[in-house]
Design an enzyme around this catalytic site. Structure first.
Site, PDB file in Angstrom:
ATOM      1  N   ASP A  51      34.423  42.226  44.541  1.00 38.72           N
ATOM      2  CA  ASP A  51      33.360  41.449  45.172  1.00 38.72           C
ATOM      3  C   ASP A  51      33.740  41.129  46.611  1.00 38.72           C
ATOM      4  O   ASP A  51      34.725  40.445  46.866  1.00 38.72           O
ATOM      5  CB  ASP A  51      33.142  40.145  44.388  1.00 38.72           C
ATOM      6  N   TYR A 106      32.727  38.161  54.964  1.00 40.38           N
ATOM      7  CA  TYR A 106      34.181  38.134  54.793  1.00 40.38           C
ATOM      8  C   TYR A 106      34.904  38.995  55.821  1.00 40.38           C
ATOM      9  O   TYR A 106      36.109  38.828  56.026  1.00 40.38           O
ATOM     10  CB  TYR A 106      34.578  38.608  53.388  1.00 40.38           C
ATOM     11  N   LYS A 112      27.303  41.392  49.995  1.00 44.77           N
ATOM     12  CA  LYS A 112      26.270  40.367  50.167  1.00 44.77           C
ATOM     13  C   LYS A 112      25.710  40.359  51.580  1.00 44.77           C
ATOM     14  O   LYS A 112      26.419  40.661  52.543  1.00 44.77           O
ATOM     15  CB  LYS A 112      26.847  38.978  49.852  1.00 44.77           C
ATOM     16  N   HIS A 159      23.340  36.124  50.091  1.00 50.61           N
ATOM     17  CA  HIS A 159      24.517  35.260  49.982  1.00 50.61           C
ATOM     18  C   HIS A 159      24.154  33.783  49.791  1.00 50.61           C
ATOM     19  O   HIS A 159      24.789  33.082  49.000  1.00 50.61           O
ATOM     20  CB  HIS A 159      25.381  35.431  51.242  1.00 50.61           C
ATOM     21  N   LEU A 198      38.494  28.749  39.957  1.00 46.82           N
ATOM     22  CA  LEU A 198      39.659  27.907  39.684  1.00 46.82           C
ATOM     23  C   LEU A 198      39.633  26.602  40.487  1.00 46.82           C
ATOM     24  O   LEU A 198      40.587  25.832  40.442  1.00 46.82           O
ATOM     25  CB  LEU A 198      40.950  28.687  39.998  1.00 46.82           C
ATOM     26  N   ILE A 255      35.213  35.939  39.197  1.00 48.99           N
ATOM     27  CA  ILE A 255      35.870  36.782  40.211  1.00 48.99           C
ATOM     28  C   ILE A 255      37.007  36.011  40.887  1.00 48.99           C
ATOM     29  O   ILE A 255      36.905  35.599  42.044  1.00 48.99           O
ATOM     30  CB  ILE A 255      34.865  37.285  41.256  1.00 48.99           C
ATOM     31  N   LYS A 288      40.366  35.231  42.950  1.00 48.99           N
ATOM     32  CA  LYS A 288      40.933  35.857  44.142  1.00 48.99           C
ATOM     33  C   LYS A 288      42.409  35.487  44.260  1.00 48.99           C
ATOM     34  O   LYS A 288      42.806  34.349  44.013  1.00 48.99           O
ATOM     35  CB  LYS A 288      40.171  35.397  45.377  1.00 48.99           C
ATOM     36  N   SER A 289      43.223  36.459  44.630  1.00 51.74           N
ATOM     37  CA  SER A 289      44.622  36.226  44.967  1.00 51.74           C
ATOM     38  C   SER A 289      45.085  37.402  45.803  1.00 51.74           C
ATOM     39  O   SER A 289      44.503  38.487  45.732  1.00 51.74           O
ATOM     40  CB  SER A 289      45.492  36.097  43.712  1.00 51.74           C
ATOM     41  N   VAL A 290      46.125  37.199  46.597  1.00 55.76           N
ATOM     42  CA  VAL A 290      46.753  38.326  47.295  1.00 55.76           C
ATOM     43  C   VAL A 290      48.151  38.578  46.768  1.00 55.76           C
ATOM     44  O   VAL A 290      48.855  39.447  47.265  1.00 55.76           O
ATOM     45  CB  VAL A 290      46.791  38.089  48.820  1.00 55.76           C
ATOM     46  N   ARG A 341      50.072  37.376  40.438  1.00 61.02           N
ATOM     47  CA  ARG A 341      48.949  36.522  40.036  1.00 61.02           C
ATOM     48  C   ARG A 341      47.694  37.358  39.810  1.00 61.02           C
ATOM     49  O   ARG A 341      46.885  37.041  38.922  1.00 61.02           O
ATOM     50  CB  ARG A 341      48.681  35.457  41.108  1.00 61.02           C
ATOM     51  N   ASN A 388      45.808  37.090  36.273  1.00 55.23           N
ATOM     52  CA  ASN A 388      44.429  36.603  36.162  1.00 55.23           C
ATOM     53  C   ASN A 388      43.537  37.490  35.298  1.00 55.23           C
ATOM     54  O   ASN A 388      42.530  37.016  34.768  1.00 55.23           O
ATOM     55  CB  ASN A 388      43.803  36.468  37.551  1.00 55.23           C
TER      56      ASN A 388
END
Length: 275
Positions: A46, A51, A76, A109, A191, A230, A232-234, A238, A242
């Site tokens: 997503d 972004y 979006k 959006h 989260l 959805i 998110k992490s980098v 993790r 997830n």
């Protein structure tokens, strides 16, 4: 590799119940993050024009070796591009940045009600869908009043409504409205994004009981409610953690405890006033 259930959409397609979000991931980091997610088993990604990472996301998708038909790509339309013709141009730009001939889901959006352009923007999304360049179309951050207007002025019910949704803001009424109208609810900021959900004793206690992380516990709560989610992490560890939420279940007491965390607290803007 984790197998993610598919959630049917109202147009006969389906989307993975758990995907990977890239909000606030810089474009030059998006490729590595999305690549890590794909390697961990994610097949839904997503992004959004806002972004600024559609190109990096597209590079990872193209370089993954995964057949395009096995991926589910969402992007979006940003508020400044709302309007019929500007929406069509914005969509073309997003496709070019992603390097794909179609997306699986295209969303408005925000309703941006003061602009009063979301209805004509939706007409452009209908055209994009009819042309097959978006397999499904939907909205993000739409309230019942905004959705009712689309129902009155359009022939296509949105497939998805992506909204802020986490244990502090459970959106029971809006989720019920979506369900009554055949719209899948998708959770952004699942989260809580720094609002203390993951440190709440109810969450940490349930996590310890199941031998899982607080994040896995909250994501499992979403899954059992039927939400698409959805995270998110980098961080690769993790990212992998997830998606690993489909081999355990919360019991009724767990779900009741998490339901008790509702405060109505948002971490993002109010859709009725953001323009």
């Amino acid at each position: 590799m984790t197998t993610v259930p598919a959630i049917p959409l109202n147009n006969g397609t389906a989307m993975p119940q758990l995907g990977f979000g890239v909000y606030q991931v810089p474009d030059d980091e998006a490729s590595a993050a999305v690549t890590a997610a794909l390697e961990a088993g994610y097949r839904s990604v997503d992004t959004a024009a806002l972004y600024g990472n559609e190109e990096g996301t597209g590079r990872a998708l193209a370089g993954s070796g995964i057949p395009r038909e096995d991926l589910f790509v969402t992007t979006k339309l940003w508020n400044t591009e709302q309007g019929y013709d500007t929406t069509l141009r914005a969509f073309d730009t997003s496709l070019a940045r992603l390097g794909t001939e179609y997306v699986d889901l295209y969303l408005i959006h925000w309703p941006a009600p003061a602009l009063d352009k979301y209805a004509e923007s939706w007409q452009a999304l209908e055209r994009i869908h009819e042309e097959g360049r978006a397999k499904a179309v939907g909205v993000s951050n739409f309230q019942p009043a905004h959705l009712n207007r689309l129902f009155e002025e359009s022939g296509i019910v949105p497939a998805v409504n992506q909204i802020e949704l986490h244990p502090r803001l459970q959106q029971d009424a809006l989720r019920a409205f979506d369900a009554d109208n055949g719209i899948v609810t998708e959770a952004w900021s699942p989260l809580g994004r720094g609002n203390g959900v993951l440190d709440d004793p109810a969450v940490t206690g349930i996590a310890a009981k199941h031998g899982r992380s607080p994040a896995q516990t909250v994501l499992r709560w979403h899954v059992q409610l039927g939400n698409v989610v959805i995270p998110k992490s980098v961080t690769p560890s993790r990212i992998a953690e997830n998606i690993d939420v489909f081999d355990f279940a919360l019991d009724e007491a767990d779900m009741a405890a998490l339901a008790g965390l509702e405060t109505g607290e948002r971490v993002g803007p109010d859709p009725d006033v953001l323009n």
